[in-house]
Design a protein around this motif. Structure first.
Motif, PDB file in Angstrom:
ATOM      1  N   GLN A  85      48.957  18.996  37.057  1.00  0.00           N
ATOM      2  CA  GLN A  85      50.211  19.045  37.814  1.00  0.00           C
ATOM      3  C   GLN A  85      50.562  20.516  38.060  1.00  0.00           C
ATOM      4  N   PRO A  86      49.831  21.172  38.931  1.00  0.00           N
ATOM      5  CA  PRO A  86      49.985  22.626  39.086  1.00  0.00           C
ATOM      6  C   PRO A  86      51.343  23.069  39.597  1.00  0.00           C
ATOM      7  N   GLY A  87      52.107  22.190  40.182  1.00  0.00           N
ATOM      8  CA  GLY A  87      53.422  22.570  40.696  1.00  0.00           C
ATOM      9  C   GLY A  87      54.539  22.388  39.697  1.00  0.00           C
ATOM     10  N   GLU A  88      54.182  22.028  38.466  1.00  0.00           N
ATOM     11  CA  GLU A  88      55.208  21.698  37.469  1.00  0.00           C
ATOM     12  C   GLU A  88      55.449  22.804  36.453  1.00  0.00           C
ATOM     13  N   GLY A  89      55.179  24.038  36.814  1.00  0.00           N
ATOM     14  CA  GLY A  89      55.455  25.143  35.916  1.00  0.00           C
ATOM     15  C   GLY A  89      54.240  26.022  35.704  1.00  0.00           C
ATOM     16  N   SER A  90      54.465  27.267  35.295  1.00  0.00           N
ATOM     17  CA  SER A  90      53.368  28.210  35.136  1.00  0.00           C
ATOM     18  C   SER A  90      53.616  29.127  33.948  1.00  0.00           C
ATOM     19  N   ILE A  91      52.553  29.819  33.537  1.00  0.00           N
ATOM     20  CA  ILE A  91      52.627  30.847  32.506  1.00  0.00           C
ATOM     21  C   ILE A  91      51.879  32.070  33.006  1.00  0.00           C
ATOM     22  N   GLU A  92      52.111  33.199  32.358  1.00  0.00           N
ATOM     23  CA  GLU A  92      51.427  34.429  32.725  1.00  0.00           C
ATOM     24  C   GLU A  92      50.446  34.819  31.635  1.00  0.00           C
ATOM     25  N   LEU A  93      49.241  35.210  32.045  1.00  0.00           N
ATOM     26  CA  LEU A  93      48.210  35.673  31.128  1.00  0.00           C
ATOM     27  C   LEU A  93      48.098  37.186  31.209  1.00  0.00           C
ATOM     28  N   ALA A  94      47.983  37.826  30.050  1.00  0.00           N
ATOM     29  CA  ALA A  94      47.794  39.278  30.005  1.00  0.00           C
ATOM     30  C   ALA A  94      46.341  39.608  30.315  1.00  0.00           C
ATOM     31  N   VAL A  95      46.124  40.610  31.179  1.00  0.00           N
ATOM     32  CA  VAL A  95      44.786  41.033  31.598  1.00  0.00           C
ATOM     33  C   VAL A  95      44.700  42.549  31.471  1.00  0.00           C
ATOM     34  N   GLU A  96      43.542  43.034  31.023  1.00  0.00           N
ATOM     35  CA  GLU A  96      43.333  44.481  30.931  1.00  0.00           C
ATOM     36  C   GLU A  96      41.906  44.796  31.359  1.00  0.00           C
ATOM     37  N   ARG A  97      41.722  45.913  32.036  1.00  0.00           N
ATOM     38  CA  ARG A  97      40.367  46.305  32.426  1.00  0.00           C
ATOM     39  C   ARG A  97      40.155  47.793  32.233  1.00  0.00           C
ATOM     40  N   THR A  98      38.935  48.108  31.860  1.00  0.00           N
ATOM     41  CA  THR A  98      38.483  49.499  31.828  1.00  0.00           C
ATOM     42  C   THR A  98      37.480  49.662  32.961  1.00  0.00           C
ATOM     43  N   LYS A  99      37.721  50.609  33.820  1.00  0.00           N
ATOM     44  CA  LYS A  99      36.931  50.747  35.045  1.00  0.00           C
ATOM     45  C   LYS A  99      35.515  51.236  34.731  1.00  0.00           C
ATOM     46  N   ALA A 100      34.582  50.805  35.571  1.00  0.00           N
ATOM     47  CA  ALA A 100      33.188  51.230  35.444  1.00  0.00           C
ATOM     48  C   ALA A 100      33.100  52.748  35.506  1.00  0.00           C
ATOM     49  N   THR A 101      32.222  53.301  34.661  1.00  0.00           N
ATOM     50  CA  THR A 101      32.076  54.756  34.610  1.00  0.00           C
ATOM     51  C   THR A 101      30.954  55.278  35.496  1.00  0.00           C
ATOM     52  N   GLY A 102      30.197  54.356  36.119  1.00  0.00           N
ATOM     53  CA  GLY A 102      29.088  54.772  36.976  1.00  0.00           C
ATOM     54  C   GLY A 102      29.070  53.996  38.260  1.00  0.00           C
ATOM     55  N   ASP A 103      27.877  53.649  38.741  1.00  0.00           N
ATOM     56  CA  ASP A 103      27.738  52.868  39.963  1.00  0.00           C
ATOM     57  C   ASP A 103      28.130  51.421  39.663  1.00  0.00           C
ATOM     58  N   ARG A 104      29.277  51.028  40.159  1.00  0.00           N
ATOM     59  CA  ARG A 104      29.872  49.738  39.811  1.00  0.00           C
ATOM     60  C   ARG A 104      29.148  48.567  40.458  1.00  0.00           C
ATOM     61  N   ILE A 105      28.818  47.549  39.631  1.00  0.00           N
ATOM     62  CA  ILE A 105      28.261  46.300  40.136  1.00  0.00           C
ATOM     63  C   ILE A 105      29.381  45.329  40.471  1.00  0.00           C
ATOM     64  N   GLY A 106      30.359  45.250  39.606  1.00  0.00           N
ATOM     65  CA  GLY A 106      31.456  44.305  39.784  1.00  0.00           C
ATOM     66  C   GLY A 106      32.258  44.208  38.507  1.00  0.00           C
ATOM     67  N   SER A 107      32.907  43.062  38.313  1.00  0.00           N
ATOM     68  CA  SER A 107      33.734  42.823  37.141  1.00  0.00           C
ATOM     69  C   SER A 107      32.976  41.976  36.136  1.00  0.00           C
ATOM     70  N   LEU A 108      33.021  42.357  34.870  1.00  0.00           N
ATOM     71  CA  LEU A 108      32.445  41.569  33.791  1.00  0.00           C
ATOM     72  C   LEU A 108      33.596  41.064  32.927  1.00  0.00           C
ATOM     73  N   VAL A 109      33.878  39.770  33.027  1.00  0.00           N
ATOM     74  CA  VAL A 109      34.931  39.163  32.207  1.00  0.00           C
ATOM     75  C   VAL A 109      34.365  38.926  30.812  1.00  0.00           C
ATOM     76  N   VAL A 110      35.147  39.266  29.785  1.00  0.00           N
ATOM     77  CA  VAL A 110      34.648  39.191  28.412  1.00  0.00           C
ATOM     78  C   VAL A 110      35.626  38.418  27.547  1.00  0.00           C
ATOM     79  N   ASN A 111      35.075  37.787  26.512  1.00  0.00           N
ATOM     80  CA  ASN A 111      35.901  37.099  25.518  1.00  0.00           C
ATOM     81  C   ASN A 111      35.319  37.343  24.138  1.00  0.00           C
ATOM     82  N   PRO A 112      36.156  37.786  23.169  1.00  0.00           N
ATOM     83  CA  PRO A 112      35.636  38.149  21.853  1.00  0.00           C
ATOM     84  C   PRO A 112      35.498  37.001  20.885  1.00  0.00           C
ATOM     85  N   GLY A 113      36.081  35.846  21.185  1.00  0.00           N
ATOM     86  CA  GLY A 113      35.925  34.712  20.292  1.00  0.00           C
ATOM     87  C   GLY A 113      37.220  34.231  19.711  1.00  0.00           C
ATOM     88  N   GLY A 114      37.125  33.649  18.543  1.00  0.00           N
ATOM     89  CA  GLY A 114      38.285  33.104  17.852  1.00  0.00           C
ATOM     90  C   GLY A 114      38.084  31.642  17.509  1.00  0.00           C
TER      91      GLY A 114
END
Length: 516
Positions: A85-114
């Motif tokens: 029910q996507p129209g019934e409310g939302s939440i915000e997720l925190a996002v952080e990125r460290t930019k590529a230091t060389g020739d950028r390919i794209g974005s690598l999404v990461v998850n550490p676990g838990g």
């Protein structure tokens, strides 16, 4: 001992199963400059937006507004509370990125676990988690999965109550301790329902995987390049099942078996920690003059006798808050250093002091395990992990049924078996029910090649689980690290690191069955 000095990885989806209430725990790496919210405050940080009639496409069309945060960039991603029910409310997720230091390919999404670890820390500490070659090629993008960190965090207990919860005996062996464990469980789940609100029922792995696809779109990527560790492998495999055509280059390190039941997962991890403890003691014996004894069996007896003594009489620690080392805290302090061979010297120190009546180092290790600093919890990981795991698989048993499981668990782990058997009660009383494909079966059919990594003596995600995940994912190739500790990448094994970099950077799929 600084956070930077203690090198740890994160726990698997099944995590550590504790007595009756504690259920599941988490180990995670946090930077010294952590600004996470503790459990005392988390109930006030759940931000939700009410019904607005938006469609799912509206969420996919958003763009992230990035602002400077230290040397990185931070932003928020808006996602539905309930994808059904996507129209019934939302939440915000925190996002952080460290930019590529060389020739950028794209974005690598990461998850550490838990589950429960705030993934923004992985971007904040990218130079610790990832080699220079990977940071040069990709923007490293971490996000706090829903219900964790600063992403509408679930909350169950005050910090004071969480202290008592963690310190409780993980193997209650008297009627009074069983009663205490049962009451702890009831307080935990009652608190989760009262303090977390609607978000408590919508922090499943399936929903977090759907969030990752919204994140992919907001990053402007046609496909998701992803590096998941430990529980993050389950999250990645779930994504591959839901969005196989969107899988780009996906590496899953410290893989879990997504087909295991909660009980079988607990058995697997009990065996894994027993193997890791024996490897630690064997190394001590091989070095000569081992303080634990002259054989593995002698060392195990020393540790078991120590824990029994602490159960009878907690150790003094010199803690400024007056806390003693209980057997519950000693268990965490013993478990945590097994995640990395680099941490074994800390376990040496902790055990040597404890054998002399000083519980200070084991208490410090236990606090690190729970993200406790300066008298407060810096994140809600100990609470989130229970809610997420039990939402994914709510199966449990009652305290009366626990003894029937002792024999099988003690066979898997003579040292820890009873603790893991008691953990089977962890989800008893959960007030939430998953609504988004709770019985999803995972094979990733149609996905691009996926790299699955396993370590032969991994305590938290035993190697057999990596083999199983690679067999279940149709496009997976298995890469093996022969070694100790949790996860394989960036552990001073050039063979592993070269294979990961060739795959994620150059797109060269490793040979299935590669062993390093």
């Amino acid at each position: 001992m600084s956070k930077r000095t203690l090198i740890v990885a994160v726990v698997t989806v099944w995590a550590l199963v504790l007595a009756g209430a504690v259920g599941v725990g988490v180990v995670l790496l946090r930077g010294d400059d952590s600004d996470g919210k503790g459990s005392e405050e988390a109930g006030d940080t759940v931000t939700t937006k009410g019904p607005d009639g938006r469609s799912l496409e509206d969420f996919y069309d958003q763009e992230i507004t990035w602002t400077r945060c230290g040397s990185n960039e931070c932003g928020t991603l808006e996602v539905p509370i309930d994808y059904q029910q996507p129209g019934e409310g939302s939440i915000e997720l925190a996002v952080e990125r460290t930019k590529a230091t060389g020739d950028r390919i794209g974005s690598l999404v990461v998850n550490p676990g838990g589950p429960g670890a705030p993934g923004t820390d992985t971007a904040k500490d990218a130079d610790f988690y990832f080699a220079d070659a990977l940071r040069a090629a990709y923007d490293i993008v971490g996000f706090d999965p829903r219900g964790t960190g600063d992403s509408a965090p679930v909350d169950c207990l005050t910090d004071e109550a969480l202290d008592a919860y963690v310190a409780a005996d993980p193997d209650p062996d008297t009627p009074e301790e069983v009663k205490e464990a049962t009451e702890n469980s009831e307080r935990f789940w009652t608190g989760c329902e009262a303090r977390s609100g609607a978000v408590g029922g919508h922090v499943s792995t399936v929903e977090a995987a759907r969030d990752m696809d919204v994140l992919r779109a907001a990053l402007g990527e046609d496909q998701l390049d992803y590096f998941g560790f430990s529980y993050g492998t389950r999250l990645g495999a779930t994504y591959a099942e839901l969005f196989p055509d969107k899988v780009g280059r996906m590496a899953l390190d410290g893989a879990v078996d997504p087909s295991l039941s909660a009980r079988d997962g607990a058995l697997s991890q009990a065996k894994g920690f027993e193997t890791a403890l024996r490897s630690y003691i064997q190394s001590c014996v091989d070095d000569g003059g081992c303080f634990l004894g002259d054989s593995v069996d002698a060392g195990l007896k020393t540790i078991k006798d120590l824990l029994a003594g602490i159960d009878a009489k907690p150790l003094e620690t010199g803690d400024r808050e007056g806390r003693d080392l209980t057997v519950g805290l000693a268990f965490y302090g013993l478990i945590l250093p097994l995640y990395s061979e680099d941490n074994w010297p800390y376990l040496d120190d902790g055990l040597q002091k404890a054998l002399k009546g000083d519980g200070s180092t084991l208490l410090l290790l236990a606090d690190f395990y729970g993200s406790r600093e300066n008298g407060r919890y810096t994140d809600n990981s100990l609470e989130a992990i229970s809610v997420i795991n039990c939402l994914d698989d709510p199966w449990s048993i009652t305290p009366d049924e626990v003894p029937d499981n002792f024999a099988e668990f003690e066979q898997a782990s003579p040292t820890f078996g009873d603790v893991f058997a008691w953990g089977l009660t962890a989800c008893n009383g959960i007030p939430f029910t998953a609504t988004d494909e709770p019985d999803l079966e995972i094979d990733g059919s149609g996905a691009a090649p996926i790299m699955v990594l396993g370590t032969t003596r991994d305590p938290a995600t035993p190697y057999e689980e990596a083999v199983a995940m690679a067999e279940q994912l149709e496009s997976a190739v298995l890469v093996t690290r022969d070694g100790d500790g949790h996860t394989a990448y960036n552990k001073s094994n050039s063979c592993i690191d070269d294979a990961v970099h060739a795959y994620l950077i150059d797109g060269t799929v490793p040979e299935d069955g590669l062993t390093c």
